[in-house]
Design a protein around this motif. Structure first.
Motif, PDB file in Angstrom:
ATOM      1  N   GLU B 115       0.834  -1.266  -0.029  1.00  0.00           N
ATOM      2  CA  GLU B 115       0.014   0.038  -0.027  1.00  0.00           C
ATOM      3  C   GLU B 115       0.852   1.220  -0.032  1.00  0.00           C
ATOM      4  OE1 GLU B 115      -3.869  -1.823   2.628  1.00  0.00           O
ATOM      5  OE2 GLU B 115      -2.166  -0.560   3.399  1.00  0.00           O
ATOM      6  N   VAL B 116       1.943   1.225   0.793  1.00  0.00           N
ATOM      7  CA  VAL B 116       2.805   2.283   0.955  1.00  0.00           C
ATOM      8  C   VAL B 116       3.671   2.475  -0.410  1.00  0.00           C
ATOM      9  CG1 VAL B 116       4.874   3.224   2.111  1.00  0.00           C
ATOM     10  CG2 VAL B 116       3.128   2.048   3.481  1.00  0.00           C
ATOM     11  N   LYS B 117       4.234   1.599  -0.822  1.00  0.00           N
ATOM     12  CA  LYS B 117       4.927   1.524  -2.323  1.00  0.00           C
ATOM     13  C   LYS B 117       3.897   2.101  -3.311  1.00  0.00           C
ATOM     14  CE  LYS B 117       8.007  -2.162  -1.166  1.00  0.00           C
ATOM     15  NZ  LYS B 117       8.245  -3.614  -1.433  1.00  0.00           N
ATOM     16  N   ALA B 118       2.752   1.517  -3.213  1.00  0.00           N
ATOM     17  CA  ALA B 118       1.790   2.030  -4.430  1.00  0.00           C
ATOM     18  C   ALA B 118       1.444   3.511  -4.187  1.00  0.00           C
ATOM     19  CB  ALA B 118       0.517   1.132  -4.392  1.00  0.00           C
ATOM     20  N   ALA B 119       1.289   3.830  -2.943  1.00  0.00           N
ATOM     21  CA  ALA B 119       0.924   5.357  -2.761  1.00  0.00           C
ATOM     22  C   ALA B 119       2.066   6.255  -3.074  1.00  0.00           C
ATOM     23  CB  ALA B 119       0.629   5.371  -0.986  1.00  0.00           C
ATOM     24  N   VAL B 120       3.166   6.040  -2.878  1.00  0.00           N
ATOM     25  CA  VAL B 120       4.264   6.996  -3.163  1.00  0.00           C
ATOM     26  C   VAL B 120       4.828   6.811  -4.596  1.00  0.00           C
ATOM     27  CG1 VAL B 120       4.955   7.474  -0.783  1.00  0.00           C
ATOM     28  CG2 VAL B 120       6.138   5.835  -2.043  1.00  0.00           C
ATOM     29  N   THR B 121       4.574   5.751  -5.220  1.00  0.00           N
ATOM     30  CA  THR B 121       5.585   5.514  -6.672  1.00  0.00           C
ATOM     31  C   THR B 121       4.538   5.104  -7.530  1.00  0.00           C
ATOM     32  OG1 THR B 121       5.822   3.144  -6.242  1.00  0.00           O
ATOM     33  CG2 THR B 121       7.744   4.556  -5.335  1.00  0.00           C
ATOM     34  N   GLY B 122       3.207   4.631  -7.055  1.00  0.00           N
ATOM     35  CA  GLY B 122       2.203   4.194  -7.918  1.00  0.00           C
ATOM     36  C   GLY B 122       2.223   2.560  -8.378  1.00  0.00           C
ATOM     37  N   TYR B 123       3.465   1.873  -7.674  1.00  0.00           N
ATOM     38  CA  TYR B 123       3.417   0.795  -8.002  1.00  0.00           C
ATOM     39  C   TYR B 123       3.970  -0.025  -6.497  1.00  0.00           C
ATOM     40  CZ  TYR B 123       6.202  -3.364 -10.093  1.00  0.00           C
ATOM     41  OH  TYR B 123       6.705  -4.647 -10.411  1.00  0.00           O
ATOM     42  N   GLY B 124       3.043  -1.251  -6.528  1.00  0.00           N
ATOM     43  CA  GLY B 124       3.401  -1.942  -5.274  1.00  0.00           C
ATOM     44  C   GLY B 124       4.407  -2.729  -4.907  1.00  0.00           C
ATOM     45  N   ASP B 125       5.204  -2.955  -6.149  1.00  0.00           N
ATOM     46  CA  ASP B 125       6.427  -3.639  -5.896  1.00  0.00           C
ATOM     47  C   ASP B 125       7.683  -2.888  -6.170  1.00  0.00           C
ATOM     48  OD1 ASP B 125       5.890  -6.302  -4.881  1.00  0.00           O
ATOM     49  OD2 ASP B 125       5.306  -7.057  -6.977  1.00  0.00           O
ATOM     50  N   ALA B 126       7.678  -1.682  -5.889  1.00  0.00           N
ATOM     51  CA  ALA B 126       8.711  -0.783  -6.404  1.00  0.00           C
ATOM     52  C   ALA B 126       9.767  -1.106  -5.435  1.00  0.00           C
ATOM     53  CB  ALA B 126       8.276   0.623  -5.970  1.00  0.00           C
ATOM     54  N   PRO B 127      11.105  -0.851  -6.139  1.00  0.00           N
ATOM     55  CA  PRO B 127      12.275  -1.030  -5.364  1.00  0.00           C
ATOM     56  C   PRO B 127      12.796  -0.023  -4.378  1.00  0.00           C
ATOM     57  CG  PRO B 127      12.960  -0.529  -7.509  1.00  0.00           C
ATOM     58  CD  PRO B 127      11.393  -0.487  -7.393  1.00  0.00           C
ATOM     59  N   LYS B 128      13.472  -0.291  -3.512  1.00  0.00           N
ATOM     60  CA  LYS B 128      13.967   0.741  -2.305  1.00  0.00           C
ATOM     61  C   LYS B 128      14.451   1.930  -2.717  1.00  0.00           C
ATOM     62  CE  LYS B 128      15.725  -0.175   2.202  1.00  0.00           C
ATOM     63  NZ  LYS B 128      14.426  -0.576   2.911  1.00  0.00           N
ATOM     64  N   GLU B 129      15.039   2.130  -3.794  1.00  0.00           N
ATOM     65  CA  GLU B 129      15.646   3.289  -4.495  1.00  0.00           C
ATOM     66  C   GLU B 129      14.576   4.315  -5.055  1.00  0.00           C
ATOM     67  OE1 GLU B 129      16.807   0.196  -5.459  1.00  0.00           O
ATOM     68  OE2 GLU B 129      18.291   0.193  -3.675  1.00  0.00           O
ATOM     69  N   GLN B 130      13.739   3.597  -5.539  1.00  0.00           N
ATOM     70  CA  GLN B 130      12.662   4.392  -6.270  1.00  0.00           C
ATOM     71  C   GLN B 130      11.938   4.913  -5.085  1.00  0.00           C
ATOM     72  OE1 GLN B 130      10.196   1.995  -9.072  1.00  0.00           O
ATOM     73  NE2 GLN B 130       8.914   3.738  -9.287  1.00  0.00           N
ATOM     74  N   ILE B 131      11.635   4.525  -3.854  1.00  0.00           N
ATOM     75  CA  ILE B 131      10.894   4.985  -2.726  1.00  0.00           C
ATOM     76  C   ILE B 131      11.699   6.135  -2.201  1.00  0.00           C
ATOM     77  CG2 ILE B 131      10.194   4.486  -0.435  1.00  0.00           C
ATOM     78  CD1 ILE B 131       9.529   1.454  -1.365  1.00  0.00           C
ATOM     79  N   GLN B 132      12.996   6.030  -2.058  1.00  0.00           N
ATOM     80  CA  GLN B 132      13.848   7.087  -1.637  1.00  0.00           C
ATOM     81  C   GLN B 132      13.616   8.093  -2.489  1.00  0.00           C
ATOM     82  OE1 GLN B 132      17.636   5.250  -1.374  1.00  0.00           O
ATOM     83  NE2 GLN B 132      17.397   4.220   0.627  1.00  0.00           N
ATOM     84  N   HIS B 133      13.793   8.228  -3.860  1.00  0.00           N
ATOM     85  CA  HIS B 133      13.619   9.137  -4.850  1.00  0.00           C
ATOM     86  C   HIS B 133      12.289   9.819  -4.461  1.00  0.00           C
ATOM     87  CE1 HIS B 133      17.604   9.299  -6.972  1.00  0.00           C
ATOM     88  NE2 HIS B 133      17.680   7.946  -6.736  1.00  0.00           N
ATOM     89  N   MET B 134      11.334   9.004  -4.367  1.00  0.00           N
ATOM     90  CA  MET B 134       9.938   9.598  -4.606  1.00  0.00           C
ATOM     91  C   MET B 134       9.774  10.458  -3.239  1.00  0.00           C
ATOM     92  SD  MET B 134       8.490   9.422  -7.313  1.00  0.00           S
ATOM     93  CE  MET B 134       6.902  10.142  -6.899  1.00  0.00           C
ATOM     94  N   VAL B 135      10.292   9.855  -1.859  1.00  0.00           N
ATOM     95  CA  VAL B 135      10.303  10.533  -0.734  1.00  0.00           C
ATOM     96  C   VAL B 135      10.780  11.942  -0.989  1.00  0.00           C
ATOM     97  CG1 VAL B 135      10.977  10.517   1.655  1.00  0.00           C
ATOM     98  CG2 VAL B 135       9.684   8.390   0.448  1.00  0.00           C
ATOM     99  N   LYS B 136      11.967  12.010  -1.327  1.00  0.00           N
ATOM    100  CA  LYS B 136      12.792  13.115  -1.348  1.00  0.00           C
ATOM    101  C   LYS B 136      11.818  14.232  -2.486  1.00  0.00           C
ATOM    102  CE  LYS B 136      16.740  15.158  -4.072  1.00  0.00           C
ATOM    103  NZ  LYS B 136      17.180  15.080  -5.406  1.00  0.00           N
ATOM    104  N   ARG B 137      11.250  13.857  -3.449  1.00  0.00           N
ATOM    105  CA  ARG B 137      10.699  14.582  -4.395  1.00  0.00           C
ATOM    106  C   ARG B 137       9.276  15.031  -3.678  1.00  0.00           C
ATOM    107  NH1 ARG B 137       8.536  12.314 -10.139  1.00  0.00           N
ATOM    108  NH2 ARG B 137      10.871  11.943 -10.277  1.00  0.00           N
TER     109      ARG B 137
END
Lengths: 206, 206
Positions: B115-137
């Motif tokens: 749910e968290v991954k889907a909320a911030v990246t739009g994709y429920g299986d997003a890798p860790k790096e993608q989450i870090q980048h989206m959190v920054k943005r």
């Protein structure tokens, strides 16, 4: 010395206090006479949200530790092979009990259900009724322990009183080599908190 | 309003505080602007006994709740299909966080990792790096969030800010029927604390 036993659970959490000899008696496993001090079952309502149930149990656990000031708190070891949703909440209650003790400097020990059953009945797969009867006999109670669910917590504390000479003693000079190996294995198991093996008969390494 | 996110763990426990709008905005999912307040990783040493590690984490969790006084505490939902010995300790840390909140009257929410991954990246299986980048943005940070392990706790808090209009609002008159069904499902899941289903994509029932 007072030993507090916790049979962790969210809907019913067994809790008991038993007295034992004030110092480990080398080679005396099974001979120390435990005495009944207190036993009860802490309950929370299944319809309440998890966080409130945990907070309620936590308040009660801390009240018991404050009231009885045990020298050791023994928690039944939680295994993951049981029902998954139950085991997680059970592990959380066990965690709260450990923190209630550790934050006051009270040492924590863990025993498996089969170790406890083997200690009080001589048989690692003993049924609940047999444990209740043995707890009654060992503690010299006039009736079966009440509430019935508290019998496991009493058995846990009794098991620890009987094992303290081997499993808890830190004075290794007074331990036999088998006791030292057992104590080392206990310490290793406590570091991760859980053992993945079955060990259904709760045998001591010999 | 301040949302505290907890990514529970015994060796590394991510913790973060994010600001959100002070009242739920009906139908505004995804539009509320979260702001960075704090983020860190609580650590305990693997060589220490479990009870001391839990007690240390507990002290730190309570210090954070006291310091930031969040209006909601969000804990990442722990699933049992992961490594068994890790998941038990993780569940225990999650339990301590819930008690730190509930014992102060702070509401607790849970979201799954997907749910968290889907909320911030739009994709429920997003890798860790993608989450870090989206959190920054999303938070308008000059650099990737530090420590890197805190990104998941930040993402969890962001996810909750965005979902608060649907998942947390108790004023059902302001909810659409889909939001009401979602809130009811959330409440049911919170009662047992854990869902056994997979739900890897963290989809909202529609």
């Amino acid at each position: 010395m007072r030993v507090m036993g916790i049979d962790p659970g969210l809907t019913r959490c067994g809790i008991a206090v038993v007295s034992g000899p004030s110092a480990p008696i080398p080679g005396s496993i099974g001979s120390a006479k435990p005495g009944f001090i207190a036993a009860d079952v802490l309950r929370t309502h299944p319809n309440k949200d998890l966080e409130f149930r945990l907070a309620e149990i936590n308040t009660q656990l801390n009240r018991w530790v404050e009231t009885y000031r045990p020298e050791v708190l023994v928690v039944e070891r939680v295994f993951a092979q049981h029902n998954v949703s139950t085991v997680m909440a059970t592990a959380q209650v066990a965690g709260l009990a450990m923190v209630a003790a550790a934050s006051r400097g009270v040492p924590v020990a863990q025993h498996t259900p089969s170790e406890v059953k083997a200690a009080v009945t001589g048989y690692g797969d003993a049924p609940k009724e047999q444990i209740q009867h043995m707890v009654k006999r060992i503690l010299g109670l006039a009736e079966l322990p009440q509430p019935a669910d508290a019998a496991d917590a009493l058995a846990l504390a009794i098991c620890h009183v009987w094992r303290q000479g081997s499993a808890v003693a830190t004075d290794t000079a007074q331990q036999t080599s088998a006791q030292q190996r057992w104590a080392a294995a206990e310490r290793a198991a406590r570091r991760t908190g859980y053992r993945s093996g079955r060990g259904r008969l709760g045998k001591k390494p010999s």
